[in-house]
Design a protein around this motif. Structure first.
Motif, PDB file in Angstrom:
ATOM      1  N   ARG A 265      43.804  54.975  46.858  1.00  0.00           N
ATOM      2  CA  ARG A 265      44.081  56.330  47.341  1.00  0.00           C
ATOM      3  C   ARG A 265      42.951  56.871  48.203  1.00  0.00           C
ATOM      4  NH1 ARG A 265      45.184  60.761  43.612  1.00  0.00           N
ATOM      5  NH2 ARG A 265      45.857  61.713  45.566  1.00  0.00           N
ATOM      6  N   SER A 266      41.715  56.416  47.936  1.00  0.00           N
ATOM      7  CA  SER A 266      40.556  56.887  48.700  1.00  0.00           C
ATOM      8  C   SER A 266      40.216  55.976  49.867  1.00  0.00           C
ATOM      9  CB  SER A 266      39.326  56.984  47.780  1.00  0.00           C
ATOM     10  OG  SER A 266      39.571  57.803  46.670  1.00  0.00           O
ATOM     11  N   SER A 267      40.983  54.893  50.043  1.00  0.00           N
ATOM     12  CA  SER A 267      40.694  53.883  51.078  1.00  0.00           C
ATOM     13  C   SER A 267      39.271  53.350  50.939  1.00  0.00           C
ATOM     14  CB  SER A 267      40.912  54.475  52.476  1.00  0.00           C
ATOM     15  OG  SER A 267      42.255  54.852  52.654  1.00  0.00           O
ATOM     16  N   MET A 268      38.823  53.140  49.717  1.00  0.00           N
ATOM     17  CA  MET A 268      37.476  52.653  49.441  1.00  0.00           C
ATOM     18  C   MET A 268      37.535  51.140  49.249  1.00  0.00           C
ATOM     19  SD  MET A 268      36.306  55.765  46.865  1.00  0.00           S
ATOM     20  CE  MET A 268      34.580  55.309  46.748  1.00  0.00           C
ATOM     21  N   LEU A 269      37.672  50.435  50.372  1.00  0.00           N
ATOM     22  CA  LEU A 269      37.835  48.983  50.325  1.00  0.00           C
ATOM     23  C   LEU A 269      36.602  48.299  49.759  1.00  0.00           C
ATOM     24  CD1 LEU A 269      39.454  46.443  50.963  1.00  0.00           C
ATOM     25  CD2 LEU A 269      38.584  46.559  53.309  1.00  0.00           C
ATOM     26  N   GLY A 270      35.424  48.738  50.179  1.00  0.00           N
ATOM     27  CA  GLY A 270      34.188  48.115  49.688  1.00  0.00           C
ATOM     28  C   GLY A 270      34.046  48.241  48.193  1.00  0.00           C
ATOM     29  N   GLU A 271      34.290  49.457  47.669  1.00  0.00           N
ATOM     30  CA  GLU A 271      34.198  49.676  46.225  1.00  0.00           C
ATOM     31  C   GLU A 271      35.275  48.879  45.488  1.00  0.00           C
ATOM     32  OE1 GLU A 271      33.990  51.852  48.547  1.00  0.00           O
ATOM     33  OE2 GLU A 271      32.080  52.889  48.240  1.00  0.00           O
ATOM     34  N   GLY A 272      36.462  48.777  46.116  1.00  0.00           N
ATOM     35  CA  GLY A 272      37.517  47.974  45.513  1.00  0.00           C
ATOM     36  C   GLY A 272      37.127  46.516  45.411  1.00  0.00           C
ATOM     37  N   GLY A 273      36.425  46.013  46.416  1.00  0.00           N
ATOM     38  CA  GLY A 273      35.936  44.638  46.374  1.00  0.00           C
ATOM     39  C   GLY A 273      34.931  44.423  45.267  1.00  0.00           C
ATOM     40  N   ILE A 274      34.085  45.434  45.040  1.00  0.00           N
ATOM     41  CA  ILE A 274      33.099  45.342  43.948  1.00  0.00           C
ATOM     42  C   ILE A 274      33.821  45.293  42.599  1.00  0.00           C
ATOM     43  CG2 ILE A 274      31.275  46.613  42.747  1.00  0.00           C
ATOM     44  CD1 ILE A 274      30.400  47.680  45.496  1.00  0.00           C
ATOM     45  N   VAL A 275      34.847  46.148  42.450  1.00  0.00           N
ATOM     46  CA  VAL A 275      35.628  46.134  41.208  1.00  0.00           C
ATOM     47  C   VAL A 275      36.284  44.758  41.025  1.00  0.00           C
ATOM     48  CG1 VAL A 275      37.560  47.172  39.962  1.00  0.00           C
ATOM     49  CG2 VAL A 275      36.026  48.618  41.299  1.00  0.00           C
ATOM     50  N   HIS A 276      36.753  44.185  42.106  1.00  0.00           N
ATOM     51  CA  HIS A 276      37.359  42.849  42.051  1.00  0.00           C
ATOM     52  C   HIS A 276      36.350  41.841  41.493  1.00  0.00           C
ATOM     53  CE1 HIS A 276      39.871  39.589  44.348  1.00  0.00           C
ATOM     54  NE2 HIS A 276      39.778  39.353  43.055  1.00  0.00           N
ATOM     55  N   CYS A 277      35.124  41.911  41.957  1.00  0.00           N
ATOM     56  CA  CYS A 277      34.092  40.993  41.451  1.00  0.00           C
ATOM     57  C   CYS A 277      33.871  41.187  39.954  1.00  0.00           C
ATOM     58  CB  CYS A 277      32.770  41.231  42.192  1.00  0.00           C
ATOM     59  SG  CYS A 277      32.802  40.748  43.929  1.00  0.00           S
ATOM     60  N   VAL A 278      33.841  42.456  39.518  1.00  0.00           N
ATOM     61  CA  VAL A 278      33.652  42.739  38.096  1.00  0.00           C
ATOM     62  C   VAL A 278      34.827  42.190  37.285  1.00  0.00           C
ATOM     63  CG1 VAL A 278      33.353  44.557  36.368  1.00  0.00           C
ATOM     64  CG2 VAL A 278      32.286  44.803  38.622  1.00  0.00           C
ATOM     65  N   VAL A 279      36.029  42.319  37.831  1.00  0.00           N
ATOM     66  CA  VAL A 279      37.229  41.794  37.172  1.00  0.00           C
ATOM     67  C   VAL A 279      37.099  40.294  36.943  1.00  0.00           C
ATOM     68  CG1 VAL A 279      39.688  41.275  37.532  1.00  0.00           C
ATOM     69  CG2 VAL A 279      38.830  43.584  37.958  1.00  0.00           C
ATOM     70  N   LEU A 280      36.653  39.567  37.968  1.00  0.00           N
ATOM     71  CA  LEU A 280      36.528  38.115  37.851  1.00  0.00           C
ATOM     72  C   LEU A 280      35.460  37.736  36.831  1.00  0.00           C
ATOM     73  CD1 LEU A 280      36.750  37.106  41.632  1.00  0.00           C
ATOM     74  CD2 LEU A 280      38.557  37.038  39.903  1.00  0.00           C
ATOM     75  N   LYS A 281      34.321  38.449  36.859  1.00  0.00           N
ATOM     76  CA  LYS A 281      33.242  38.136  35.935  1.00  0.00           C
ATOM     77  C   LYS A 281      33.624  38.450  34.489  1.00  0.00           C
ATOM     78  CE  LYS A 281      29.463  38.824  39.256  1.00  0.00           C
ATOM     79  NZ  LYS A 281      28.285  39.652  39.622  1.00  0.00           N
ATOM     80  N   ALA A 282      34.460  39.498  34.317  1.00  0.00           N
ATOM     81  CA  ALA A 282      34.826  39.915  32.962  1.00  0.00           C
ATOM     82  C   ALA A 282      35.980  39.099  32.397  1.00  0.00           C
ATOM     83  CB  ALA A 282      35.196  41.401  32.958  1.00  0.00           C
ATOM     84  N   GLY A 283      36.562  38.223  33.220  1.00  0.00           N
ATOM     85  CA  GLY A 283      37.613  37.340  32.729  1.00  0.00           C
ATOM     86  C   GLY A 283      39.007  37.943  32.706  1.00  0.00           C
ATOM     87  N   PHE A 284      39.254  38.932  33.570  1.00  0.00           N
ATOM     88  CA  PHE A 284      40.580  39.557  33.610  1.00  0.00           C
ATOM     89  C   PHE A 284      41.424  39.059  34.778  1.00  0.00           C
ATOM     90  CE2 PHE A 284      38.301  42.617  30.987  1.00  0.00           C
ATOM     91  CZ  PHE A 284      39.250  42.929  30.019  1.00  0.00           C
ATOM     92  N   ARG A 285      41.053  37.940  35.377  1.00  0.00           N
ATOM     93  CA  ARG A 285      41.748  37.456  36.555  1.00  0.00           C
ATOM     94  C   ARG A 285      43.198  37.058  36.268  1.00  0.00           C
ATOM     95  NH1 ARG A 285      38.300  32.773  38.731  1.00  0.00           N
ATOM     96  NH2 ARG A 285      39.942  32.780  40.320  1.00  0.00           N
ATOM     97  N   SER A 286      43.507  36.744  35.004  1.00  0.00           N
ATOM     98  CA  SER A 286      44.872  36.322  34.672  1.00  0.00           C
ATOM     99  C   SER A 286      45.749  37.474  34.200  1.00  0.00           C
ATOM    100  CB  SER A 286      44.833  35.243  33.580  1.00  0.00           C
ATOM    101  OG  SER A 286      44.211  35.737  32.411  1.00  0.00           O
ATOM    102  N   ASP A 287      45.179  38.673  34.073  1.00  0.00           N
ATOM    103  CA  ASP A 287      45.967  39.827  33.637  1.00  0.00           C
ATOM    104  C   ASP A 287      46.881  40.273  34.779  1.00  0.00           C
ATOM    105  OD1 ASP A 287      46.464  42.862  33.356  1.00  0.00           O
ATOM    106  OD2 ASP A 287      45.695  42.320  31.383  1.00  0.00           O
ATOM    107  N   SER A 288      48.194  40.223  34.555  1.00  0.00           N
ATOM    108  CA  SER A 288      49.149  40.496  35.639  1.00  0.00           C
ATOM    109  C   SER A 288      49.047  41.939  36.133  1.00  0.00           C
ATOM    110  CB  SER A 288      50.574  40.212  35.169  1.00  0.00           C
ATOM    111  OG  SER A 288      50.921  41.030  34.067  1.00  0.00           O
ATOM    112  N   TYR A 289      48.828  42.888  35.218  1.00  0.00           N
ATOM    113  CA  TYR A 289      48.722  44.292  35.615  1.00  0.00           C
ATOM    114  C   TYR A 289      47.508  44.505  36.518  1.00  0.00           C
ATOM    115  CZ  TYR A 289      48.880  49.409  35.028  1.00  0.00           C
ATOM    116  OH  TYR A 289      48.943  50.757  35.241  1.00  0.00           O
ATOM    117  N   VAL A 290      46.392  43.914  36.144  1.00  0.00           N
ATOM    118  CA  VAL A 290      45.171  44.039  36.942  1.00  0.00           C
ATOM    119  C   VAL A 290      45.357  43.391  38.318  1.00  0.00           C
ATOM    120  CG1 VAL A 290      42.730  43.409  37.096  1.00  0.00           C
ATOM    121  CG2 VAL A 290      43.680  44.186  34.911  1.00  0.00           C
ATOM    122  N   ARG A 291      45.930  42.199  38.346  1.00  0.00           N
ATOM    123  CA  ARG A 291      46.083  41.483  39.617  1.00  0.00           C
ATOM    124  C   ARG A 291      47.090  42.190  40.534  1.00  0.00           C
ATOM    125  NH1 ARG A 291      43.364  36.747  39.735  1.00  0.00           N
ATOM    126  NH2 ARG A 291      44.336  36.280  41.736  1.00  0.00           N
TER     127      ARG A 291
END
Length: 460
Positions: free
Chosen positions: A117-143
């Protein structure tokens, strides 16, 4: 497990609260009854107060007497993500990690929606990295939310990469990818994904079809739109408000206004968007009087028109040359419905007066606008001046403003040169033509798109 009587009473108060005074009273009750240590009460109070005062909810959260558990952080992040200030969700997500909480599979979708909603692509990319490190890459809702975030921010390549890397895809995943391509103005790619979806025996739902109908609207492809409509009928998909409105818009934009009106009439439930799309379609097809009648019916149904609705009806007045009616609608919009006119509304009025030959009134609208006119308004006004012999009175500063706004559009230079030629300013004409030659600009000829044997072709 039954809810204690006092908790039920408190929930009733939450539901009825509508003002800051109510919040203060409930806050006082919570404090006096020592419920300010109850996480569930705190979370409910925060959710209730957000719709009344975001500042009060944040102040309550910042002054909690207990360390907020994760689900209260999630409540704050979720509410900010839906609010006019979604970027605050991202800031809270950062604070959450600083205090040592580990985000869960609810936290990530909330903050990713806020990034979208904020068009914060950079911050979204950072959240993506945290998602991968935390092991939520297979969660369908998150993906699925990750895919939506990238598509909404215009990074369709990253969205596609997330989509291709999904171990399993559900209808939400496919719909998000199709919708992402539509958002990024890639309708053909959206249809390719739909074909792949059908090949993998995943049945689309109404949300998928709404996106596909939007692609048909962009392409002007009536044939494909009709096939999607047939699919909905054959598979007994319910004609809900979203799907019905999308069908109305597709048929109207693709030239079949009669079919659009039939579907509109058949819809058991219509929202403001449904009415507005039908009104706009009638106006675009030259049925301005029908558009005015439908607008009155919409008001009588109890719906309150918004700025988009008034843009549609003002456009209808312009096409029909209904100057007095246009003035009345504009005045009602401001005085009765308290809607602040936007650039589009002012543009409709300039076009209305310009088409009717009331060039001085059109000029008056431009001079009284609280914002600088855009290129569409300026071109509309200048064409009206040329068509109605008002060229000698044109404010030259407007021509200069048009060229400053769009310095690389050849048709603007041609229009300005023609205006200068009629005014006898030949030095200016020569200067404009030299500028066009130096920039390598040309006026692009107009063309129309037509469908021939299922293929869209441009005809000059």
């Amino acid at each position: 497990m039954t809810t204690p009587p006092f908790s039920r009473h408190l929930q009733h108060l939450f539901q009825r609260s509508t003002t800051i005074t109510h919040l203060l009273q409930i806050h006082s009750i919570i404090f006096k009854t020592a419920l300010d240590n109850d996480p569930l009460v705190i979370a409910t109070f925060i959710s209730s107060s957000f719709s009344i005062s975001i500042d009060y909810a944040r102040s309550f959260f910042d002054r909690l007497s207990i360390p907020p558990p994760l689900f209260i952080w999630n409540s704050m992040i979720r509410e900010y993500a839906k609010s006019p200030h979604p970027s605050e969700s991202v800031a809270l997500f950062s604070d959450l990690r600083k205090v040592g909480h580990a985000p869960d599979n609810f936290t990530y979708p909330f903050v990713l929606k806020a990034c979208a909603r904020s068009s914060m692509l950079g911050e979204g990319g950072i959240v993506h990295c945290v998602v991968l490190k935390a092991g939520f890459r297979s969660d369908s809702y998150v993906r699925n939310t990750l895919l939506h975030m990238y598509a909404t921010c215009g990074a369709i390549e990253f969205a596609r990469r997330v989509f291709d890397e999904m171990p399993e895809r559900d209808v939400v995943s496919w719909s998000a990818m199709i919708g992402g391509y539509i958002t990024c103005n890639c309708p053909l790619e959206a249809f390719k994904v739909f074909q792949q979806m059908m090949a993998e025996n995943e049945k689309p739902n109404s949300i998928t079809l709404v996106s596909l109908l939007s692609a048909c609207t962009h392409l002007g492809s009536l044939r494909i739109g009709e096939s999607i409509h047939s699919y909905a009928i054959v598979n007994a998909l319910k004609l809900d408000v979203a799907l019905g409105t999308a069908l109305v818009e597709m048929y109207a934009k693709c030239g079949d206004i009669q079919k659009a009106h039939q579907i509109f009439i058949s819809m058991s439930i219509k929202n403001l968007q449904s009415w507005t799309v039908m009104i706009s379609g009638l106006a675009d097809h030259g049925r301005g009087k029908d558009a005015l009648t439908l607008f009155s019916c919409m008001e009588m149904s109890g719906l309150k028109p918004d700025g988009v609705s008034f843009s549609a009806i003002l456009c209808a007045c312009s096409h029909l040359g209904l100057v007095n009616e246009g003035r009345q609608y504009f005045d009602r919009m401001v005085s009765v419905y308290k809607i602040q006119p936007t650039m589009e509304h002012y543009g409709c009025m300039v076009d209305l007066f310009g088409r009717a030959g009331l060039v001085e009134e059109a000029y008056g609208v431009i001079r009284c606008m609280p914002m600088e006119p855009n290129s569409v308004i300026l071109r509309s006004f200048m064409c009206a001046c040329r068509n109605h012999g008002w060229v000698l009175h044109v404010d030259e500063s407007l021509m200069k403003l048009l060229l400053a706004i769009e310095p690389d559009l050849g048709s603007n230079y041609v229009l300005a040169a023609n205006m200068s030629a009629v005014s006898g300013h030949w030095d200016n004409v020569a200067h404009l033509r030299r500028t066009m030659a130096q920039k390598g600009l040309k006026k692009v000829p107009g063309c129309s798109w037509v469908e021939v044997n299922g293929t869209m072709r441009s005809e000059g």
